[in-house]
Design a protein around this motif. Structure first.
Motif, PDB file in Angstrom:
ATOM      1  N   TYR A 242       0.822  -1.214   0.000  1.00  0.00           N
ATOM      2  CA  TYR A 242       0.000   0.000   0.000  1.00  0.00           C
ATOM      3  C   TYR A 242       0.853   1.259   0.000  1.00  0.00           C
ATOM      4  O   TYR A 242       0.524   2.238  -0.682  1.00  0.00           O
ATOM      5  CB  TYR A 242      -0.960  -0.019   1.184  1.00  0.00           C
ATOM      6  N   ALA A 243       1.952   1.252   0.743  1.00  0.00           N
ATOM      7  CA  ALA A 243       2.830   2.427   0.739  1.00  0.00           C
ATOM      8  C   ALA A 243       3.417   2.659  -0.647  1.00  0.00           C
ATOM      9  O   ALA A 243       3.495   3.795  -1.126  1.00  0.00           O
ATOM     10  CB  ALA A 243       3.942   2.239   1.772  1.00  0.00           C
ATOM     11  N   GLN A 244       3.814   1.579  -1.298  1.00  0.00           N
ATOM     12  CA  GLN A 244       4.415   1.701  -2.622  1.00  0.00           C
ATOM     13  C   GLN A 244       3.421   2.258  -3.639  1.00  0.00           C
ATOM     14  O   GLN A 244       3.779   3.090  -4.482  1.00  0.00           O
ATOM     15  CB  GLN A 244       4.929   0.337  -3.081  1.00  0.00           C
ATOM     16  N   ASP A 245       2.174   1.809  -3.561  1.00  0.00           N
ATOM     17  CA  ASP A 245       1.181   2.313  -4.508  1.00  0.00           C
ATOM     18  C   ASP A 245       0.942   3.803  -4.312  1.00  0.00           C
ATOM     19  O   ASP A 245       0.781   4.551  -5.285  1.00  0.00           O
ATOM     20  CB  ASP A 245      -0.135   1.538  -4.371  1.00  0.00           C
ATOM     21  N   VAL A 246       0.920   4.238  -3.063  1.00  0.00           N
ATOM     22  CA  VAL A 246       0.785   5.668  -2.786  1.00  0.00           C
ATOM     23  C   VAL A 246       1.958   6.436  -3.387  1.00  0.00           C
ATOM     24  O   VAL A 246       1.790   7.454  -4.077  1.00  0.00           O
ATOM     25  CB  VAL A 246       0.706   5.923  -1.272  1.00  0.00           C
ATOM     26  N   ILE A 247       3.151   5.937  -3.137  1.00  0.00           N
ATOM     27  CA  ILE A 247       4.363   6.630  -3.577  1.00  0.00           C
ATOM     28  C   ILE A 247       4.443   6.706  -5.100  1.00  0.00           C
ATOM     29  O   ILE A 247       4.794   7.750  -5.675  1.00  0.00           O
ATOM     30  CB  ILE A 247       5.605   5.924  -3.000  1.00  0.00           C
ATOM     31  N   LYS A 248       4.097   5.615  -5.758  1.00  0.00           N
ATOM     32  CA  LYS A 248       4.270   5.547  -7.210  1.00  0.00           C
ATOM     33  C   LYS A 248       3.108   6.164  -7.992  1.00  0.00           C
ATOM     34  O   LYS A 248       3.316   6.662  -9.109  1.00  0.00           O
ATOM     35  CB  LYS A 248       4.447   4.088  -7.643  1.00  0.00           C
ATOM     36  N   ASN A 249       1.919   6.159  -7.432  1.00  0.00           N
ATOM     37  CA  ASN A 249       0.743   6.493  -8.247  1.00  0.00           C
ATOM     38  C   ASN A 249      -0.146   7.608  -7.723  1.00  0.00           C
ATOM     39  O   ASN A 249      -1.017   8.085  -8.457  1.00  0.00           O
ATOM     40  CB  ASN A 249      -0.117   5.227  -8.433  1.00  0.00           C
ATOM     41  N   SER A 250       0.022   8.025  -6.478  1.00  0.00           N
ATOM     42  CA  SER A 250      -0.905   9.005  -5.916  1.00  0.00           C
ATOM     43  C   SER A 250      -0.549  10.425  -6.344  1.00  0.00           C
ATOM     44  O   SER A 250       0.573  10.694  -6.790  1.00  0.00           O
ATOM     45  CB  SER A 250      -0.898   8.925  -4.386  1.00  0.00           C
ATOM     46  N   PRO A 251      -1.473  11.364  -6.169  1.00  0.00           N
ATOM     47  CA  PRO A 251      -1.194  12.770  -6.501  1.00  0.00           C
ATOM     48  C   PRO A 251      -0.435  13.503  -5.397  1.00  0.00           C
ATOM     49  O   PRO A 251      -0.117  14.688  -5.564  1.00  0.00           O
ATOM     50  CB  PRO A 251      -2.596  13.362  -6.680  1.00  0.00           C
ATOM     51  N   PHE A 252      -0.130  12.837  -4.284  1.00  0.00           N
ATOM     52  CA  PHE A 252       0.503  13.513  -3.160  1.00  0.00           C
ATOM     53  C   PHE A 252       2.008  13.683  -3.385  1.00  0.00           C
ATOM     54  O   PHE A 252       2.647  12.876  -4.078  1.00  0.00           O
ATOM     55  CB  PHE A 252       0.261  12.736  -1.861  1.00  0.00           C
ATOM     56  N   SER A 253       2.578  14.723  -2.774  1.00  0.00           N
ATOM     57  CA  SER A 253       4.019  14.967  -2.863  1.00  0.00           C
ATOM     58  C   SER A 253       4.482  15.697  -1.614  1.00  0.00           C
ATOM     59  O   SER A 253       3.688  16.364  -0.944  1.00  0.00           O
ATOM     60  CB  SER A 253       4.350  15.797  -4.109  1.00  0.00           C
ATOM     61  N   LEU A 254       5.764  15.558  -1.279  1.00  0.00           N
ATOM     62  CA  LEU A 254       6.308  16.244  -0.112  1.00  0.00           C
ATOM     63  C   LEU A 254       6.329  17.754  -0.331  1.00  0.00           C
ATOM     64  O   LEU A 254       6.682  18.226  -1.414  1.00  0.00           O
ATOM     65  CB  LEU A 254       7.732  15.788   0.185  1.00  0.00           C
ATOM     66  N   MET A 255       5.972  18.484   0.700  1.00  0.00           N
ATOM     67  CA  MET A 255       6.195  19.926   0.680  1.00  0.00           C
ATOM     68  C   MET A 255       7.703  20.167   0.736  1.00  0.00           C
ATOM     69  O   MET A 255       8.445  19.416   1.380  1.00  0.00           O
ATOM     70  CB  MET A 255       5.524  20.577   1.883  1.00  0.00           C
ATOM     71  N   SER A 256       8.161  21.215   0.115  1.00  0.00           N
ATOM     72  CA  SER A 256       9.606  21.496   0.112  1.00  0.00           C
ATOM     73  C   SER A 256      10.069  22.065   1.440  1.00  0.00           C
ATOM     74  O   SER A 256      11.231  21.893   1.819  1.00  0.00           O
ATOM     75  CB  SER A 256       9.953  22.456  -1.029  1.00  0.00           C
ATOM     76  N   SER A 257       9.179  22.741   2.162  1.00  0.00           N
ATOM     77  CA  SER A 257       9.540  23.393   3.419  1.00  0.00           C
ATOM     78  C   SER A 257       8.797  22.735   4.580  1.00  0.00           C
ATOM     79  O   SER A 257       7.563  22.742   4.615  1.00  0.00           O
ATOM     80  CB  SER A 257       9.196  24.877   3.368  1.00  0.00           C
ATOM     81  N   TYR A 258       9.527  22.197   5.520  1.00  0.00           N
ATOM     82  CA  TYR A 258       8.897  21.556   6.675  1.00  0.00           C
ATOM     83  C   TYR A 258       8.075  22.528   7.511  1.00  0.00           C
ATOM     84  O   TYR A 258       6.914  22.233   7.837  1.00  0.00           O
ATOM     85  CB  TYR A 258       9.974  20.886   7.540  1.00  0.00           C
ATOM     86  N   PRO A 259       8.586  23.707   7.889  1.00  0.00           N
ATOM     87  CA  PRO A 259       7.769  24.618   8.706  1.00  0.00           C
ATOM     88  C   PRO A 259       6.464  25.036   8.050  1.00  0.00           C
ATOM     89  O   PRO A 259       5.468  25.283   8.744  1.00  0.00           O
ATOM     90  CB  PRO A 259       8.698  25.828   8.921  1.00  0.00           C
ATOM     91  N   ASP A 260       6.445  25.088   6.715  1.00  0.00           N
ATOM     92  CA  ASP A 260       5.242  25.524   6.011  1.00  0.00           C
ATOM     93  C   ASP A 260       4.074  24.550   6.155  1.00  0.00           C
ATOM     94  O   ASP A 260       2.926  24.911   5.889  1.00  0.00           O
ATOM     95  CB  ASP A 260       5.544  25.722   4.520  1.00  0.00           C
ATOM     96  N   LEU A 261       4.359  23.317   6.572  1.00  0.00           N
ATOM     97  CA  LEU A 261       3.309  22.311   6.730  1.00  0.00           C
ATOM     98  C   LEU A 261       2.275  22.707   7.772  1.00  0.00           C
ATOM     99  O   LEU A 261       1.138  22.223   7.738  1.00  0.00           O
ATOM    100  CB  LEU A 261       3.923  20.972   7.147  1.00  0.00           C
ATOM    101  N   PHE A 262       2.641  23.580   8.709  1.00  0.00           N
ATOM    102  CA  PHE A 262       1.814  23.827   9.880  1.00  0.00           C
ATOM    103  C   PHE A 262       1.288  25.258   9.927  1.00  0.00           C
ATOM    104  O   PHE A 262       1.043  25.807  10.988  1.00  0.00           O
ATOM    105  CB  PHE A 262       2.613  23.477  11.141  1.00  0.00           C
ATOM    106  N   MET A 263       1.151  25.843   8.754  1.00  0.00           N
ATOM    107  CA  MET A 263       0.614  27.188   8.630  1.00  0.00           C
ATOM    108  C   MET A 263      -0.776  27.136   7.997  1.00  0.00           C
ATOM    109  O   MET A 263      -1.026  26.334   7.095  1.00  0.00           O
ATOM    110  CB  MET A 263       1.536  28.058   7.781  1.00  0.00           C
ATOM    111  N   THR A 264      -1.660  28.006   8.451  1.00  0.00           N
ATOM    112  CA  THR A 264      -3.035  28.011   7.956  1.00  0.00           C
ATOM    113  C   THR A 264      -3.098  28.173   6.440  1.00  0.00           C
ATOM    114  O   THR A 264      -3.927  27.536   5.774  1.00  0.00           O
ATOM    115  CB  THR A 264      -3.827  29.137   8.627  1.00  0.00           C
ATOM    116  N   LYS A 265      -2.241  28.987   5.896  1.00  0.00           N
ATOM    117  CA  LYS A 265      -2.279  29.249   4.452  1.00  0.00           C
ATOM    118  C   LYS A 265      -1.974  27.999   3.633  1.00  0.00           C
ATOM    119  O   LYS A 265      -2.274  27.957   2.427  1.00  0.00           O
ATOM    120  CB  LYS A 265      -1.306  30.366   4.073  1.00  0.00           C
TER     121      LYS A 265
END
Length: 535
Positions: A242-265
């Motif tokens: 299941y992890a591999q299918d997410v990684i290879k096929n899902s629309p999700f991607s890592l944010m480039s900035s870690y602190p930005d993950l926790f901002m309302t915007k």
């Protein structure tokens, strides 16, 4: 069909949901008319509106205070006199946070069951079948996730799959840990099969959200019933699949900035696979109250709240995090001299000047001016992350590692190191379980995750889990900047800590939370041995 944003549905259906239902004990059956009058669902959009409250109000009692009390204080990431019974392993059956979390999880379950019941009984033929299955899949996703929290906090718990037949039944029994995990996994598998690959609205879960959650659940269950520390390989393989299918096929991607993950915007950013959706100006229970309790001063919030002066990083966390891991540490906990330009922006930022505790930063978003006006007293709308892609990357790496002492597998290293290098930490060429375990702690600190990692370890290596907990320093400390450092970019700050160590022991009897005394009084069968669930 065009689907509006999830926040619209939250506003529209709070009155229909009925906030009173959120305060009921799980044995008290909510009225079946609470979500619909029996003639409501005539379009696919109306069906989707019915599931919108499952993204916030039903989780409120857990998110309000309990999530970090259990997930971070109990885990040894956070210290605070308000939550000392959690990290001292002395939580009473009458503890308010304990009761609130139990109530919230069963509220999620009860409301999810109601959604499914009403869709089955009250949907017109004008509603497309795929939309009915979509809504049921959302409800089963939420129910499965709620059970995954219950079983990791209390062990054997009652499985409620039918409000009509079971809620209000005081003779109800606990079901075995194995049964609860199987039930949760079946719910998530249904969600995988019936949710679309692309979310129908921003903030909604999709097929890959469910797959990511399954990678977590299978990784955890692989240790259930383990002998000799050897986990179930079939479950490890499923976690990898299941992890591999997410990684290879899902629309999700890592944010480039870690602190930005926790901002309302950045709510519902590309890394967010499942997040609780809050609104700052809705009815009580629809907002995120985290900042009110965790911000260390009213100047941070610009309002009358900000009661978190006593809440901060544990000494153990500060000892465990590498000085080089400053990006994630600073985005999670404040240390003397840290400047946060995103808070108090009109004044050039917030300069943190306290030296007796490292107060909490993550999910502390600042004033209304810092957030386009979307902050009031005890109300923000920053999402609560429940599943991020970064976790799926680590799940993938660990499922490849399995029970081996170490691995240099290219795929495992690639995704493990993507999490590290985003934080400015050098990549590793060989990784062990301990490497991944530590990475999880730092990556998800103050996201309510670390206790559940310790539970996962306890399943297959209880001695190691207890050793980690019993070795955690939960005493006081002071912080100073080392003289001569911090003068330039080439000479960054170095911190000097003075620790006064304090340790608290956990054993097999205190590792699990006690059942709320109110539930034991109503359902004495909760004291009896658990029984298998009949699938």
């Amino acid at each position: 069909m065009k689907i509006s944003d999830l926040s619209k549905y939250i506003f529209l259906f709070l009155a229909v949901l009925g906030l009173a239902g959120c305060k009921e004990d799980f044995l008290e059956r909510p009225p079946l008319s609470q979500l619909t009058d029996g003639t409501y669902y005539t379009t696919g959009e109306e069906v989707l509106q019915a599931t919108a409250p499952l993204y916030n109000v039903v989780w409120f009692d857990f998110n309000d205070k309990s999530s970090f009390g259990i997930g971070d204080a109990r885990a040894g990431n956070m210290i605070s006199n308000d939550y000392n019974s959690f990290y001292q392993f002395s939580v009473a059956a009458s503890n308010d946070r304990l009761i609130e979390s139990w109530r919230s999880f069963y509220n999620v379950i009860g409301q999810s069951n109601m959604v499914m019941y009403n869709i089955d009984k009250s949907t017109k033929t004008t509603v497309p079948d795929n939309m009915k299955r979509h809504a049921i899949a959302e409800a089963r996703f939420m129910r499965g996730v709620a059970y995954s929290y219950l079983v990791r906090n209390w062990g054997a718990v009652p499985i409620i799959d039918n409000n009509v037949k079971q809620m209000g039944d005081t003779s109800i029994a606990r079901n075995t840990v194995e049964s609860v995990w199987e039930f949760a996994i079946r719910d998530l598998r249904y969600a995988v099969k019936n949710l679309p690959a692309v979310s129908v609205a921003k903030g909604r879960i999709n097929k890959y959200s469910a797959e990511g959650m399954l990678s977590r659940l299978f990784l955890v269950r692989s240790g259930v019933g383990a002998t000799g520390g050897k986990r179930n390989q079939t479950d490890l393989d499923s976690a990898k699949y299941y992890a591999q299918d997410v990684i290879k096929n899902s629309p999700f991607s890592l944010m480039s900035s870690y602190p930005d993950l926790f901002m309302t915007k950045n709510n519902n950013n590309p890394e967010s696979m499942f997040a609780l959706q809050w609104v700052y100006n809705g009815e009580w229970g629809t907002q995120n109250t985290f900042q009110a309790y965790m911000a260390y001063d009213t100047k941070v919030t610009g309002s009358w709240d900000g009661w978190g002066a006593a809440h901060g990083a544990s000494a153990d966390y500060l000892k465990s995090v590498s000085p080089a891991d400053s990006i994630r540490r600073k985005a999670t906990f404040m240390l003397y001299g840290d400047l946060y330009k995103e808070i108090l922006q009109k004044n050039g930022g917030l300069l943190y000047d306290r030296n007796t505790v490292a107060n909490i930063k993550k999910y502390v978003v600042g004033t209304a001016d810092d957030n386009d006006g979307k902050v009031t007293g005890m109300h923000t709308e920053v999402n609560t992350n429940m599943l991020r892609l970064a976790e799926v990357y680590l799940n993938y790496a660990e499922s490849i590692l399995g029970d081996k002492a170490s691995t240099s597998d290219p795929e495992a290293l690639k995704y493990f190191n993507m999490v590290r290098t985003r934080a400015g930490i050098p990549a590793l060429s060989v990784i062990t379980f301990d490497d991944i375990f530590k990475e999880r702690r730092v990556e998800f600190a103050m996201e309510g995750n670390y206790w559940y990692e310790l539970v996962r370890l306890y399943y297959f290596n209880p001695a190691k889990a207890k050793e980690i907990i019993n070795g955690q320093d939960k005493g006081s400390y002071t912080v100073a900047i080392k003289p001569g450092t911090g003068t330039s970019a080439s000479n960054p700050r170095q911190f000097v800590f003075t620790f006064t160590p304090v340790y608290y022991k956990v054993d097999d009897s205190t590792f699990w939370l006690p059942y709320p005394e109110s539930e034991l009084a109503k359902a004495p069968n909760l004291r009896k041995p658990p029984v298998p669930y009949k699938f």
